[in-house]
Design a protein around this motif. Sequence first.
Motif, mmCIF file in Angstrom:
data_model
loop_
_atom_site.group_PDB
_atom_site.id
_atom_site.type_symbol
_atom_site.label_atom_id
_atom_site.label_comp_id
_atom_site.label_asym_id
_atom_site.label_seq_id
_atom_site.Cartn_x
_atom_site.Cartn_y
_atom_site.Cartn_z
ATOM 1 N N GLU A 87 -27.129 -27.123 19.501
ATOM 2 C CA GLU A 87 -27.130 -26.387 18.238
ATOM 3 C C GLU A 87 -26.656 -27.268 17.083
ATOM 4 O O GLU A 87 -27.094 -27.122 15.953
ATOM 5 N N GLY A 88 -25.746 -28.178 17.385
ATOM 6 C CA GLY A 88 -25.253 -29.102 16.366
ATOM 7 C C GLY A 88 -26.320 -30.082 15.922
ATOM 8 O O GLY A 88 -26.442 -30.410 14.739
ATOM 9 N N MET A 89 -27.112 -30.564 16.873
ATOM 10 C CA MET A 89 -28.219 -31.465 16.538
ATOM 11 C C MET A 89 -29.236 -30.739 15.668
ATOM 12 O O MET A 89 -29.773 -31.300 14.712
ATOM 13 N N SER A 90 -29.488 -29.484 16.001
ATOM 14 C CA SER A 90 -30.423 -28.667 15.219
ATOM 15 C C SER A 90 -29.900 -28.453 13.798
ATOM 16 O O SER A 90 -30.656 -28.534 12.830
ATOM 17 N N ALA A 91 -28.590 -28.193 13.671
ATOM 18 C CA ALA A 91 -27.988 -27.994 12.346
ATOM 19 C C ALA A 91 -28.096 -29.262 11.506
ATOM 20 O O ALA A 91 -28.422 -29.213 10.313
#
Length: 102
Positions: A65-69
């Motif tokens: 989710e952090g990579m997506s953000a």
Amino acid sequence: RRPAELLDAPPALRSIVVWGQKPAVVKYVVDGDTIGVLMDWGGATYAFETVRLRNVWAPEKSIPEGMSAAAHLTLLLPVGEHVVVTPYGLDRYDRIVADVTV
């Protein structure tokens, strides 16, 4: 790294010394809530600064989710984008906490 006026100021005054809207250019995205910019402090003073977006909380890049953000923030604020940074102070990691507008 920061202008002398800011470095020499007592910690209690650092949030009012040179704050105000400052033009900047996005140089990189750290994660979903932090960017690196080249900021114009005025008076022919420019500095690379790490800016933490105010009131934005994104997961760290160590999880999917952090990579997506981070990828989403890169789309919103691509490298080279001219922005206006409105600082509100410094966080515990000495990053500028600010609103960033395009």
